[in-house]
Design a protein around this motif. Structure first.
Motif, PDB file in Angstrom:
ATOM      1  N   LEU A 164      61.646  37.551  34.558  1.00  0.00           N
ATOM      2  CA  LEU A 164      62.127  37.822  35.912  1.00  0.00           C
ATOM      3  C   LEU A 164      61.452  39.056  36.500  1.00  0.00           C
ATOM      4  CD1 LEU A 164      65.903  37.330  35.061  1.00  0.00           C
ATOM      5  CD2 LEU A 164      64.501  35.719  36.367  1.00  0.00           C
ATOM      6  N   GLU A 165      61.521  39.110  37.812  1.00  0.00           N
ATOM      7  CA  GLU A 165      61.002  40.275  38.543  1.00  0.00           C
ATOM      8  C   GLU A 165      62.003  40.644  39.621  1.00  0.00           C
ATOM      9  OE1 GLU A 165      57.395  40.014  41.173  1.00  0.00           O
ATOM     10  OE2 GLU A 165      56.522  41.165  39.514  1.00  0.00           O
ATOM     11  N   GLY A 166      62.229  41.951  39.793  1.00  0.00           N
ATOM     12  CA  GLY A 166      63.172  42.409  40.807  1.00  0.00           C
ATOM     13  C   GLY A 166      64.455  42.913  40.187  1.00  0.00           C
ATOM     14  N   ASP A 168      68.844  43.015  40.260  1.00  0.00           N
ATOM     15  CA  ASP A 168      69.973  42.174  40.648  1.00  0.00           C
ATOM     16  C   ASP A 168      70.958  42.985  41.484  1.00  0.00           C
ATOM     17  OD1 ASP A 168      71.334  43.813  38.900  1.00  0.00           O
ATOM     18  OD2 ASP A 168      72.115  42.192  37.648  1.00  0.00           O
ATOM     19  N   GLN A 215      65.665  28.963  39.209  1.00  0.00           N
ATOM     20  CA  GLN A 215      65.790  30.029  40.197  1.00  0.00           C
ATOM     21  C   GLN A 215      67.231  30.157  40.703  1.00  0.00           C
ATOM     22  OE1 GLN A 215      63.177  32.254  41.628  1.00  0.00           O
ATOM     23  NE2 GLN A 215      65.182  33.191  41.994  1.00  0.00           N
ATOM     24  N   MET A 221      66.312  37.217  42.759  1.00  0.00           N
ATOM     25  CA  MET A 221      65.255  37.663  41.853  1.00  0.00           C
ATOM     26  C   MET A 221      64.143  36.617  41.818  1.00  0.00           C
ATOM     27  SD  MET A 221      67.485  39.313  38.731  1.00  0.00           S
ATOM     28  CE  MET A 221      66.134  40.348  38.173  1.00  0.00           C
ATOM     29  N   THR A 222      63.007  36.996  41.312  1.00  0.00           N
ATOM     30  CA  THR A 222      61.865  36.089  41.232  1.00  0.00           C
ATOM     31  C   THR A 222      61.664  35.658  39.783  1.00  0.00           C
ATOM     32  OG1 THR A 222      60.776  37.167  43.090  1.00  0.00           O
ATOM     33  CG2 THR A 222      59.393  35.825  41.636  1.00  0.00           C
ATOM     34  N   VAL A 223      61.663  34.353  39.587  1.00  0.00           N
ATOM     35  CA  VAL A 223      61.408  33.812  38.252  1.00  0.00           C
ATOM     36  C   VAL A 223      59.901  33.677  38.066  1.00  0.00           C
ATOM     37  CG1 VAL A 223      61.698  31.846  36.708  1.00  0.00           C
ATOM     38  CG2 VAL A 223      63.613  32.592  38.138  1.00  0.00           C
ATOM     39  N   LYS A 224      59.354  34.478  37.167  1.00  0.00           N
ATOM     40  CA  LYS A 224      57.911  34.445  36.916  1.00  0.00           C
ATOM     41  C   LYS A 224      57.537  33.381  35.876  1.00  0.00           C
ATOM     42  CE  LYS A 224      55.720  38.290  36.452  1.00  0.00           C
ATOM     43  NZ  LYS A 224      55.330  39.615  35.913  1.00  0.00           N
TER      44      LYS A 224
END
Length: 685
Positions: A164-166, A168, A215, A221-224
């Protein structure tokens, strides 16, 4: 000559070789397509148990006793390295076969496993609805941080590691989350035919559904990345006899921990990046040789459900109807038929129904006063066990020896033991430290004012389902000496005292090993006296060093030895000066070869035995086993024809073992001969 390490092959590598032979069935284009898929799944199931038990044992040995010398002369760590190479090669070939041959062939037949990039708008909408309706309410994503440590994951469960990126809602920036797919959910979901142009057999994987909507589990959040993985754990149970007062209670405690044993293997998607792989390896305390990158579902065993979802008889083995022995085909009452002659049952070609009838009828027969039975594997739904319960409730003397330590059947057996006790049956768990692997059923009837005993002795379990999938022999008899032996064995197991001398039966751990060695030595004596000498034996495994040494001596004396061994064999056949008179073959086909048959020519006496035991150390010394001689000449001839000769003539499903432990497929020259197909035809005609 003594058996040196060089003359013994490695047990674990032999198991890999066996699974190669099973996978060859999946490669066999002459077999029905859905059956090929099943064989591929069987390989995965076998490799799961292999990791849970054998690899786990080797890992423990490498850690606790690293200098231990195994039977083949190797140390545990050395075997683990060789095993890893062989197992990785097997798994790579397995997934290649699935991707490049099985899946394309299934698609040609209209059985389609749809990838995400193939879904049209309507299919995507259906998948989205399925996700929110069936998955979302029960999924529990775990974001890893100091207050959310890595979760305890169940053995062999399907999981996803999410990158993840970002941040919560609470400002957390873990970067990694774990999602475990609940076991209650199917791994393969059938799409509605109306969404697939009327095709009844279009499927999507649960992993694909989760991948496409992961997602939704992490809003904002961004799922990488999302990568499936599966960890296999040590599943062997250890019960310390110093602390055990009640085996069932102790075992129930161990079973609760089985799902969380030490990790021994990690399967991950081949797209998983290196840093995530390293994170998982560190988490599970595994090495690089323990990881398996796969291009496909991480658990192929769950594909076993697909044939049941597909109504295509043309892509499956033709059904067959098991027949009854002539002695029972005329509706002669079972006990009356047994009184006339011993009855031999050859499963699955002949029905298991007479064994079921023996127990079902005994439960309601007013003349039956007692029933005794051993239970190793019988399943969670068993008419045999229900009959024992009914007999106990009817006031009959019912004694059941339930083996609680039957690997992976412990929970079912504990449940049956509890129900039997509640019904009033006498339940014992065998002899602590010795698994009761013998297959015995004893029925006592009052006839004309006297007690008459009837027994069934078999090579296979009292399991009606496996009786249609495994080859086994069973003997129904009322021979006074044999039934007396069986009764003595039950008394020995349930009571206390020294083992008495039996009239006909041989048993482990007391007399069976000595009998086999003596029978081999007797053939040596005959050969050295210039007489014909021959041994034919069929079993699942040959590992016991003393027996192997005796077979080597026999070969050097000129005894002709033909071994039919389905699985592992530590003996090296065909070595000049050592074993040039020994041949070993393995039969792998539609049915699992499970019979244990031992034949010794013995100067024309032709001694024939059926047994519950393989020639392994555990069967000879750490289990309670039975071996019964076949006394009826006609039945001897039948076993020789159906259980031995026909398998030695097989040139379709036979594999011949080489001295280095590898196997070569026996290719038919001219007319093909398949033992299992021949027996099916003979018994259906």
């Amino acid at each position: 000559m003594p058996t040196t390490h060089e003359n013994l092959l490695n047990r674990e590598l032999a198991l890999i070789e066996f699974n190669r032979r099973v996978m060859a069935q999946a490669e066999e284009e002459r077999l029905p397509l859905l059956e090929r898929l099943k064989f591929l799944c069987i390989v995965s199931s076998n490799m799961d148990e292999f990791a849970e038990v054998r690899v786990a044992w080797l890992k423990e040995a490498a850690q606790l006793t690293p200098d231990r010398i195994l039977a083949d002369g190797s140390k545990p760590a050395e075997v683990l390295t060789r095993l890893s190479e062989a197992a990785h090669a097997l798994v790579r070939e397995q997934y290649r076969l699935l991707r490049e041959e099985i899946f394309p062939a299934l698609r040609t037949e209209g059985i389609i496993f749809m990838r995400r990039n193939e879904w049209d708008s309507e299919q995507k909408a259906w998948v989205r609805d399925y996700f929110f309706r069936e998955l979302m309410p029960i999924l529990t994503p775990i974001g890893l941080d100091p207050s959310h440590p890595f979760p305890k994951l169940l053995n062999k469960s399907l999981n996803f590691i999410i990158e993840l990126e970002g941040a919560d809602a609470f400002g957390r920036e873990s970067g990694i989350a774990i999602v475990q797919a609940p076991r209650i959910l199917p791994r393969v979901i059938k799409l509605p035919a109306k969404l697939c142009g009327g095709n009844q057999h279009s499927f999507v994987f649960l992993s694909s559904i989760l991948h496409s909507h992961v997602q939704e589990l992490f809003p904002g959040m961004t799922v990488k990345g999302c990568y499936q993985f599966r960890v296999t754990r040590d599943s062997d149970l250890n019960v310390d006899d110093d602390d055990v007062k009640n085996l069932r209670t102790a075992l129930q405690g161990e079973l609760r921990q089985r799902q969380y044993g030490d990790a021994v293997r990690l399967e991950i998607a081949d797209t998983c990046p290196t840093h995530m792989e390293e994170f998982l390896l560190h988490t599970f305390n595994l090495q690089q040789q323990d990881i398996y990158r796969v291009d496909g579902p991480v658990n192929l065993v769950r594909l076993m459900q697909v044939p049941d979802k597909v109504d295509r008889p043309d892509l499956k083995f033709a059904p067959f109807e098991a027949t009854l022995p002539p002695a029972l085909a005329k509706k002669t009452p079972l006990f009356e038929a047994i009184r006339k002659n011993d009855i031999l049952l050859h499963h699955p070609f002949q029905s298991f129904q007479p064994v079921i009838d023996m127990l079902v009828n005994a439960a309601t027969d007013p003349e039956v006063v007692a029933i005794k039975m051993t239970v190793y594997r019988t399943g969670t739904d068993s008419v045999l066990m229900e009959s024992l319960i009914a007999a106990a409730r009817a006031g009959k003397q019912v004694t059941v020896v339930v083996e609680l330590m039957a690997r992976f059947d412990e929970e079912a057996n504990i449940s049956w033991a509890s129900r039997l006790e509640d019904a009033g049956a006498h339940v014992v768990y065998g002899v602590f430290g010795y698994k009761v692997h013998a297959k015995m059923l004893l029925v006592v009837r009052r006839e004309e004012g006297q007690l008459k005993r009837y027994v069934h002795l078999g090579t296979g379990n009292y399991h009606p389902r496996t009786a249609r999938l495994y080859t086994d022999f069973g003997l129904l008899t009322c021979n006074e000496d044999i039934v007396s032996d069986v009764n003595d064995l039950f008394v020995q197991i349930t009571g206390l005292g020294r083992a008495g001398e039996l009239k006909h039966l041989y048993q482990s751990p007391f007399t069976l090993h000595n009998m086999i060695i003596s029978a081999i030595d007797r053939e040596i004596d005959h050969a050295q006296a210039g007489k014909p000498a021959q041994i034919i034996a069929k079993m699942n495994a040959l590992l016991e060093p003393q027996v192997i040494q005796a077979l080597y001596r026999a070969s050097q004396a000129g005894v002709k030895i033909s071994l039919i061994i389905r699985g592992v064999c530590a003996l090296r056949p065909g070595v000049e000066g050592l074993s040039e008179n020994i041949t070993v073959r393995s039969i792998v086909g539609r049915f699992l070869e499970h019979t244990r048959v031992f034949y010794f020519y013995n100067d024309k006496a032709e001694d024939m035995y059926i047994a519950s035991a393989d020639w392994m150390g555990r069967n000879f010394f750490r289990r309670i086993e039975t071996c019964v001689p076949i006394l009826d000449v006609k039945l001897k001839r039948r076993i020789m024809k159906e259980g031995l000769r026909i398998y030695l003539d097989d040139n379709t499903n036979a594999w011949e073992m080489q001295a280095d432990g590898s196997y070569r497929r026996r290719m038919a020259r001219g007319k093909g001969r398949c033992a299992q197909e021949t027996l099916l035809q003979e018994y259906s005609s």
